[in-house]
Each structure stands twice: as C-alpha cells, then as structure tokens.
Design a protein around this motif. Structure first.
Motif, PDB file in Angstrom:
ATOM      1  N   ARG A 114       0.841  -1.191   0.000  1.00 12.56           N
ATOM      2  CA  ARG A 114       0.000   0.000   0.000  1.00 12.56           C
ATOM      3  C   ARG A 114       0.880   1.247   0.000  1.00 12.56           C
ATOM      4  O   ARG A 114       1.813   1.372   0.777  1.00 12.56           O
ATOM      5  CB  ARG A 114      -0.893  -0.010   1.239  1.00 12.56           C
ATOM      6  CG  ARG A 114      -1.960   1.078   1.245  1.00 12.56           C
ATOM      7  CD  ARG A 114      -2.836   0.953   2.469  1.00 12.56           C
ATOM      8  NE  ARG A 114      -3.834   2.013   2.533  1.00 12.56           N
ATOM      9  CZ  ARG A 114      -4.608   2.230   3.575  1.00 12.56           C
ATOM     10  NH1 ARG A 114      -4.523   1.443   4.649  1.00 12.56           N
ATOM     11  NH2 ARG A 114      -5.500   3.219   3.570  1.00 12.56           N
ATOM     12  N   ARG A 121       1.502   1.759   6.863  1.00 12.50           N
ATOM     13  CA  ARG A 121       0.853   0.710   7.648  1.00 12.50           C
ATOM     14  C   ARG A 121      -0.469   0.308   7.009  1.00 12.50           C
ATOM     15  O   ARG A 121      -1.210   1.158   6.530  1.00 12.50           O
ATOM     16  CB  ARG A 121       0.593   1.196   9.084  1.00 12.50           C
ATOM     17  CG  ARG A 121       1.836   1.276   9.944  1.00 12.50           C
ATOM     18  CD  ARG A 121       1.509   1.896  11.296  1.00 12.50           C
ATOM     19  NE  ARG A 121       0.507   1.122  12.013  1.00 12.50           N
ATOM     20  CZ  ARG A 121       0.786   0.089  12.815  1.00 12.50           C
ATOM     21  NH1 ARG A 121       2.034  -0.297  12.989  1.00 12.50           N
ATOM     22  NH2 ARG A 121      -0.176  -0.546  13.447  1.00 12.50           N
ATOM     23  N   ASN A 122      -0.710  -0.981   7.023  1.00 13.75           N
ATOM     24  CA  ASN A 122      -1.994  -1.489   6.538  1.00 13.75           C
ATOM     25  C   ASN A 122      -2.459  -2.529   7.546  1.00 13.75           C
ATOM     26  O   ASN A 122      -2.261  -3.725   7.378  1.00 13.75           O
ATOM     27  CB  ASN A 122      -1.848  -2.090   5.138  1.00 13.75           C
ATOM     28  CG  ASN A 122      -3.173  -2.276   4.454  1.00 13.75           C
ATOM     29  OD1 ASN A 122      -4.098  -1.482   4.624  1.00 13.75           O
ATOM     30  ND2 ASN A 122      -3.306  -3.346   3.678  1.00 13.75           N
ATOM     31  N   ASN A 140      -7.754   1.360   9.848  1.00  9.89           N
ATOM     32  CA  ASN A 140      -7.563   1.924   8.505  1.00  9.89           C
ATOM     33  C   ASN A 140      -6.994   0.893   7.540  1.00  9.89           C
ATOM     34  O   ASN A 140      -5.935   1.086   6.940  1.00  9.89           O
ATOM     35  CB  ASN A 140      -6.653   3.153   8.568  1.00  9.89           C
ATOM     36  CG  ASN A 140      -6.679   3.943   7.257  1.00  9.89           C
ATOM     37  OD1 ASN A 140      -7.613   3.815   6.460  1.00  9.89           O
ATOM     38  ND2 ASN A 140      -5.651   4.736   7.042  1.00  9.89           N
ATOM     39  N   TYR A 141      -7.697  -0.193   7.367  1.00 10.08           N
ATOM     40  CA  TYR A 141      -7.215  -1.325   6.563  1.00 10.08           C
ATOM     41  C   TYR A 141      -7.765  -1.253   5.148  1.00 10.08           C
ATOM     42  O   TYR A 141      -8.947  -0.964   4.937  1.00 10.08           O
ATOM     43  CB  TYR A 141      -7.635  -2.636   7.228  1.00 10.08           C
ATOM     44  CG  TYR A 141      -7.198  -3.880   6.485  1.00 10.08           C
ATOM     45  CD1 TYR A 141      -5.853  -4.127   6.256  1.00 10.08           C
ATOM     46  CD2 TYR A 141      -8.137  -4.798   6.021  1.00 10.08           C
ATOM     47  CE1 TYR A 141      -5.448  -5.270   5.582  1.00 10.08           C
ATOM     48  CE2 TYR A 141      -7.741  -5.946   5.347  1.00 10.08           C
ATOM     49  CZ  TYR A 141      -6.392  -6.173   5.129  1.00 10.08           C
ATOM     50  OH  TYR A 141      -5.991  -7.305   4.457  1.00 10.08           O
ATOM     51  N   ASP A 142      -6.901  -1.530   4.170  1.00 11.85           N
ATOM     52  CA  ASP A 142      -7.296  -1.625   2.768  1.00 11.85           C
ATOM     53  C   ASP A 142      -7.061  -3.067   2.341  1.00 11.85           C
ATOM     54  O   ASP A 142      -5.910  -3.514   2.217  1.00 11.85           O
ATOM     55  CB  ASP A 142      -6.452  -0.667   1.922  1.00 11.85           C
ATOM     56  CG  ASP A 142      -6.809  -0.715   0.443  1.00 11.85           C
ATOM     57  OD1 ASP A 142      -7.612  -1.588   0.051  1.00 11.85           O
ATOM     58  OD2 ASP A 142      -6.272   0.108  -0.321  1.00 11.85           O
ATOM     59  N   HIS A 178      -4.554  -4.575  -0.419  1.00 10.61           N
ATOM     60  CA  HIS A 178      -3.103  -4.665  -0.253  1.00 10.61           C
ATOM     61  C   HIS A 178      -2.782  -5.574   0.929  1.00 10.61           C
ATOM     62  O   HIS A 178      -3.614  -5.746   1.824  1.00 10.61           O
ATOM     63  CB  HIS A 178      -2.499  -3.279  -0.018  1.00 10.61           C
ATOM     64  CG  HIS A 178      -2.637  -2.345  -1.185  1.00 10.61           C
ATOM     65  ND1 HIS A 178      -3.729  -1.528  -1.342  1.00 10.61           N
ATOM     66  CD2 HIS A 178      -1.832  -2.129  -2.254  1.00 10.61           C
ATOM     67  CE1 HIS A 178      -3.584  -0.822  -2.458  1.00 10.61           C
ATOM     68  NE2 HIS A 178      -2.450  -1.167  -3.028  1.00 10.61           N
ATOM     69  N   GLU A 215       1.536   6.384   8.422  1.00  9.33           N
ATOM     70  CA  GLU A 215       0.117   6.130   8.246  1.00  9.33           C
ATOM     71  C   GLU A 215      -0.349   6.718   6.913  1.00  9.33           C
ATOM     72  O   GLU A 215       0.353   7.514   6.286  1.00  9.33           O
ATOM     73  CB  GLU A 215      -0.672   6.764   9.402  1.00  9.33           C
ATOM     74  CG  GLU A 215      -0.278   6.292  10.781  1.00  9.33           C
ATOM     75  CD  GLU A 215      -0.677   4.852  11.054  1.00  9.33           C
ATOM     76  OE1 GLU A 215      -1.493   4.303  10.284  1.00  9.33           O
ATOM     77  OE2 GLU A 215      -0.189   4.283  12.045  1.00  9.33           O
ATOM     78  N   GLU A 216      -1.583   6.344   6.515  1.00  2.00           N
ATOM     79  CA  GLU A 216      -2.101   6.756   5.213  1.00  2.00           C
ATOM     80  C   GLU A 216      -2.161   8.272   5.078  1.00  2.00           C
ATOM     81  O   GLU A 216      -1.836   8.839   4.031  1.00  2.00           O
ATOM     82  CB  GLU A 216      -3.480   6.125   4.999  1.00  2.00           C
ATOM     83  CG  GLU A 216      -4.049   6.318   3.596  1.00  2.00           C
ATOM     84  CD  GLU A 216      -4.769   7.655   3.436  1.00  2.00           C
ATOM     85  OE1 GLU A 216      -4.841   8.155   2.292  1.00  2.00           O
ATOM     86  OE2 GLU A 216      -5.243   8.196   4.465  1.00  2.00           O
TER      87      GLU A 216
END
Length: 711
Positions: A226, A265-266, A271-273, A276, A285-286
């Motif tokens: 990600r 971070r994923n 905040n998970y995608d 990826h 972080e995103e």
C-alpha cells in the motif's frame, strides 16, 4: 552458541571435503578416457558465454545474460550470485528506502562495507542519512553496462578500504568505429502485474573516429504494498573520439528523475485496505502520504591510452543528487507539512597505469581522490575527502603459481555537523563542524596454484588463498551523522583481516565448480547503539558537558564472520545448461556489547539459488529460477536492570520461490529489423508468502510479457 557453530562447521567441512574427493575421483575417471590428448583447457574459467568464473572474480556479460523478466537495473543481473543477497522490501520498486536497508547485501554487508564501482572508480554519495543507500542502483540501467565484475573479499588494492565484502565493478562499453552512418538501435517494452511498465530505447553510432551513444528508460509501477508506487525516468548520453593509438576519450552524462512512495501501515485493526497485504511495521500512516522524490545528474570523463610505458586510464566524475522527503505530521495545532530536502555533490577521479613488463609481470600503479559535499542550507560543506595511492603486482612465479600482491594507502577526512536546526551546539565545547582524519596502509594478497602437474585427476583444478588487511574509516553519513546526530566525533576506524580459501575445478566438459571459504576478523566494528546509549541528552538524563552522544555509535570489540560460497554451473547437454549456488554465513560478536546482538542479526545463514536454461526448440528457450533462504532471526532487546538486557528472538520464515519464463525468438532478421524476441514470464510461480525484509510481504505471483528488437 559456539558449540552449535563448531558442530555446523565440522559438518560443512566434512561435506566440502567429501564433495572435493568425489569430484576429484569423478574427474580422474574421465581423464583416463582422454589421456591421449596433448592439451586440455586449464584454469578455472567457465566456457559458456554469459558468465565466467576465475578464482578471483565472476564476470557477467550483460547483453547475453538471460533473466526471467526484463532487468530494470544491475541488481536484477547479479542477484542470483551466491555472494549477493537481495534485501529489497519488494522487487517491483527499485531502490526502495523501506526501513533504511540496501537493496542488496554482499557477504552480509551493506553498501557501507562493499564497493560499487564504474570502470574501477567508486560510486558513492555524501549522504544516505540513517540508511545505507550509498548507491541508488535504479539509476544504472543495464544498457549502460557491458559486463559486471564481482570480486568477493577485500583482496584488491585497486579499490577502497570499504570493500570488505568485495567489489561490484560495472564496466561500460568501449567505443568502437562504425562502417556506416546508420546507428544501431535497440528497443524493449515490458508489461507486468500491478501496472508495471519497463520501456527502454538505446542507440549507438559514429562517423569516422567520432562515436555517440544515447538511451532512455521509463519504469513505473503501482507497487504491491500500500502506497508503493514508483515512477523513474533515466536519460543517458555519451560522445567520444577514438585515438589513432587504439585509445579513446569519452564524455558521459546521465539524468534521472524518480518519484517513489514509501509503504504505509496497513493494519486490519485500523484503517485497513483489503486490496493490499498487511503491513504493521511501517512507521507511516495513510494520512502522512510519504514519498521520496529524487533528481540525479552525473558527468564522467574517461581517457584510455596505451603507451610504451603501460596502459593509462583516467576516470574523472562529477555528480549531484537532490532528494526531497515528502510527508505530513501532527502536533497540537493539527496536521502540518514536515517535508525536507537535501542536496549532495560528489566529485573526484582515478588515474592508473597498467605496466606489462612481460607475460609473467604486470604492475598497476595509481591514485584516486574523492570529495563529497552536503548542501545543508547554510553552506555547501565538504563532508568526506578520501585520497588514496596504490600499487599492485601480478607475478607468475612459476607456470602454475601466480601471486597478486599490492598495498594501498588511504587518507580519510570527515566533517561532522555539530549544529542543531536552531543554531545550538550538540556537543558542548566543540566547533560547528568537527573535522577528523585518519590514514593507514593496507597490504593485499591473492595466491593461486594450479594443480595440473600433480596428478592426472587434478587437471583443471586450482587452489587459491587470499589474505588481506581490512581497514575502513567512518566514511559515510551513517558513521558520522546518523539520524543527524554528531556521533562521528567519537567513532574510530575498523581494522582486521580477511581470508579466502578458494577451490576451482572443471568437473567435466564446461561444468565448473568454485568453492570459497571466507573468514573475517574485524576489530572496532562500528555499530548503532542509540537504543542502549547513556550519553544522549534528554529529559531526566544529565550528560556531562562535552560528552554528549559519545555512545550513540560504538566500536564493537571484535566481530568474526565465517562464510562458504559454492557455485556449480555448465551444460548438462547441448540444449540444457544450469547454475547452482549455495551460501552459508555466521556473524559472531566476541564482546559483551548489547548492540552486538542487534547489529548483526536478521541475516540468513543459508541461501540457495539455482536455474535451468533449456532450448526446447531452436528458437524457444525455457528459463526456470529457484531461490531459497532459511529463517532470519531478529533480536529484540529489553532492559531488565541497570546495564542488563534480555534478548528475545523473532524469526522470519524460510521460503522457496520459483520464477518461470518462455522466450521465443520471433525472427533473427526481418526486413530492417533484427533479433525480435518475445518473452512470457511469471515471478513467484507458486505464490509463496514470504518476506525479504522483516514486516514487509514480498511480491505475490505476478505475470509479465516483454518484446525486444534491434534495427
């Protein structure tokens, strides 16, 4: 731990001895069938055209070397060699800066302890910050390079003291005259999973004694992790003149613009995608949107001149790199732009003369100079200056015994930045720039004895012994200003000895064996110590004035490395060739410093690389590559008392990876087009779940297609 190593060492020695006896007996049986021949091929050279081995080095012909996929840079060419360990977080983003690690390690050392050179002249930069990253390999497309020379160990006086693990020397194409004004052109285009593109065009031509070369490469990918997209453009040009004395002059320039995102971070818990893979170890972080943007330019002048007093080579260079780290942070007032920019400049040159007194005596004498600057916003400050002189002599003492011996003197000066961003001083009582200097002699030697005359079963067999002094000053940013701190005010040079014992043997036909045992003993090994430092100023930690950051870095008492590399390669039939490589290594800290545990961890003990190349039909080639790495142990420390630490081992799983390709020659000549080649390939054939770098899942199964042609 020592008992475990002794047991492993005994096993390895027995296996190695058994392998040598087996191959000696096997070759002896074969020799009985060919004793009537007057001549045989002697020495330890492999007879295929893309890779050759000698006791001292391995040479790869870049144009003919076959890989699965399309190489973006020279790392993709050399990564299957047992002495090289690929450590990138992903093979889709060349030159990634994840977690501060290099893309490749050599004998377990990062680029601060092995040398990358171009035409014998060292490539490095003044910066690197807290990362190794002394050389950005993504700036070096393969079409610039004719061959790559890999010299394991510190045994050449022609290269600097940092070449502890060895040398990767990139040899550029020598100018040649052209019969017509029409240039030779080459095109290639490659498409791969994750919207990965790798396109290049190059041309070479000339008129009379004048020559020119030009090239362009475009590489872009969305990346597997990600926030891991990359976009790299490189332009290359060269003009030259061929002298009547078979010498030449060239002026080369290249420019690269690269934009590389930093994986974030994923985490499934935040905040998970799900598009990826999971990454929990990234420090970003995103919302921070981190990336590295780079602009790099280089200029290189080369003069090659045969003369009655030897072959003269002059290599002078100037380069600059501008890096911008883009990301956001938070404070009590909200989110703000925390981006910053650095500028690095490098200049220097190397002059050497190779004098051939006779076939038995060849001497190389020369000197080099490197100066490295940092544009820090105040002044363009010199950060490193290295002046060296060297002499090396190759002496064939008797027809079967050759000694290469030399000595190198290196004078190193560094300038440590002792000023905070607000103008205050880090180390009390010291100036804004702390200058430190060292100088030392380093003798080098490599002895080879060919065993042909001892017995029929030892024909095409040689043994070699390299014994050389190790000396390395703190000559990179991570040694003098790691994380911006003035630790270089206290750091001392490393010194020790490196030994290599090499067996080279032609087993049969062109099947060649090379086995290399390496021993290193390095005293005052420089190690990061900030997790255990007592002299770091801060809240609740009063440090005596003038002693600040004294133990931010430390010199470990002694580090010992044992290693074994075995290479076996050649043709099993006219249509089937193979290579097999094995590498074993252990690092041992002989002192009781806690940093010795965490500095030397996260290294695989055992690695295997293997490959097959099979001509299924006249114009159809199958390529299969295999790679194995055993588990890597990471040492996590916890302070349980004053100056008392407990270490917990965390392992990264071992893995097996296969890559497969089918290469079809569409035509050798079609009108004005030549050598049309189509390749279909897949990397990570069985979709292995593994990590090259702890905490960052390596790329899953990918597919690609490439087309190349010349005209």
């Amino acid at each position: 731990m020592k008992e475990v190593w002794k047991k492993q060492n005994r096993i390895i020695i027995k296996v190695f001895a058994g392998l040598c006896l087996f191959l000696t007996g096997m070759a002896g049986a074969e020799e009985k069938k060919v004793q009537r021949l007057d001549e045989v091929v002697v020495t330890a050279d492999r007879m295929d055209e893309d890779v050759t081995h000698t006791p001292e080095k391995t040479t790869i012909d870049v144009e003919t070397y076959q890989t699965v996929g399309t190489p973006q840079n020279i790392c993709d060419i050399i990564r299957n060699q047992p002495v090289i360990d690929f450590r990138g977080a992903t093979d889709l983003v060349p030159g990634d800066l994840v977690d501060g690690d290099d893309t490749i390690f050599m004998r377990g050392f990062g680029s601060n302890r092995f040398d990358t050179a171009m035409d014998g002249s060292t490539l490095r930069k003044s910066g690197g910050r807290n990362t190794y990253h002394i050389v950005d390999y993504s700036l070096l497309p393969p079409f610039l390079i004719e061959k790559v020379e890999i010299l394991p160990g510190p045994h050449s006086a022609l290269y600097p003291g940092k070449s502890i693990g060895g040398v990767v020397n990139l040899v550029t194409k020598a100018p040649q005259k052209y019969d017509t004004s029409k240039p030779d052109m080459a095109l290639s285009a490659s498409f791969k999973s994750y919207d990965t593109h790798n396109h290049s065009i190059s041309l070479q031509g000339g008129a009379g004694n004048f020559i020119y070369d030009a090239g362009f490469q475009k590489y872009a990918t969305d990346g597997y992790l990600r926030n891991a997209a990359s976009d790299i453009d490189t332009v290359f040009g060269r003009i030259g003149y061929i002298l009547s004395s078979d010498g030449y002059l060239t002026l080369t320039t290249s420019h690269t613009r690269a934009e590389r995102e930093i994986p974030i971070r994923n985490d499934p818990d935040a905040n998970y995608d799900d598009g990826h893979p999971v990454v929990k170890t990234s420090s970003y972080e995103e919302w921070q949107k981190p990336e590295w943007d780079e602009s790099a330019s280089s200029y290189r002048f080369t003069y090659h001149q045969p003369s009655p007093i030897g072959i003269w080579d002059l290599n002078a260079y100037y380069s600059e790199e501008n890096w911008e780290k883009i990301y956001f942070r938070k404070n009590s007032q909200g989110i703000y732009d925390a981006s910053w920019e650095t500028e690095w400049y490098q200049q220097g040159g190397k002059l050497q003369d190779e004098i051939r007194f006779s076939d038995n005596h060849v001497m190389t004498i020369g000197a080099d100079l490197g100066q490295y600057f940092d544009g820090d916003g105040r002044t363009d400050q010199k950060r490193i200056e290295i002046m060296s002189g060297f002499v090396q002599h190759r002496w064939r003492i008797i027809p079967r015994l050759t000694l290469t011996a030399g000595i190198r003197y290196e004078d190193v000066s560094i300038w440590v930045d002792n000023t905070k961003s607000n103008g205050d001083i880090y180390i009390s009582g010291r100036p804004e720039w702390i200058e430190r200097s060292w100088g030392e002699w380093s003798p080098k030697s490599f002895l080879t004895y060919e065993l042909d005359d001892i017995a029929a079963g030892l024909r095409d067999t040689s043994v070699s012994l390299g014994i050389s002094r190790i000396w390395k000053a703190p000559d990179w940013h991570g040694d003098y200003n790691p994380r911006g701190m003035p630790a270089g005010a206290w750091t001392e040079p490393e010194h020790g000895i490196g030994c290599d014992l090499v067996l080279s043997r032609r087993v049969s036909d062109d099947i060649q064996l090379k086995a290399n045992y390496a021993y290193y003993e390095i005293k005052d090994y420089i190690a990061h110590n900030w997790d255990y430092a007592k002299y770091t100023p801060g809240s609740g930690n009063s440090v005596p004035p003038g002693m600040e950051y004294k133990d931010w870095l430390i010199n470990l008492d002694k580090v010992i490395r044992h290693g074994l590399e075995i290479q076996l390669s050649g043709h099993l039939t006219d249509d089937l060739s193979f290579y097999l490589g094995y590498a074993y290594q252990t690092f041992e800290n002989q002192g009781d410093e806690p940093a010795g545990e965490t500095e030397l961890d996260n290294q695989p003990e055992n690695r295997v690389s293997a490959g097959l190349r099979y001509h299924l039909f006249e114009n159809t080639l199958l390529l299969l590559d295999y790679k194995y790495e055993d588990e890597q142990i990471i040492q996590k420390s916890e302070e349980i008392g004053q100056d008392e630490w407990r270490f917990t081992e965390i392992s990264t799983d071992a893995y097996h990876v296969f890559d497969l390709a089918v290469q079809q020659t569409l035509f050798k000549k079609w009108g004005f087009l030549n050598n049309g080649i189509l390749k279909l390939y897949t990397n990570n054939l069985f979709d292995e779940d593994y990590e090259n770098l702890s905490g960052y899942p390596a790329t899953d199964q990918t597919y690609g297609v490439s087309l190349s042609l010349k005209f």
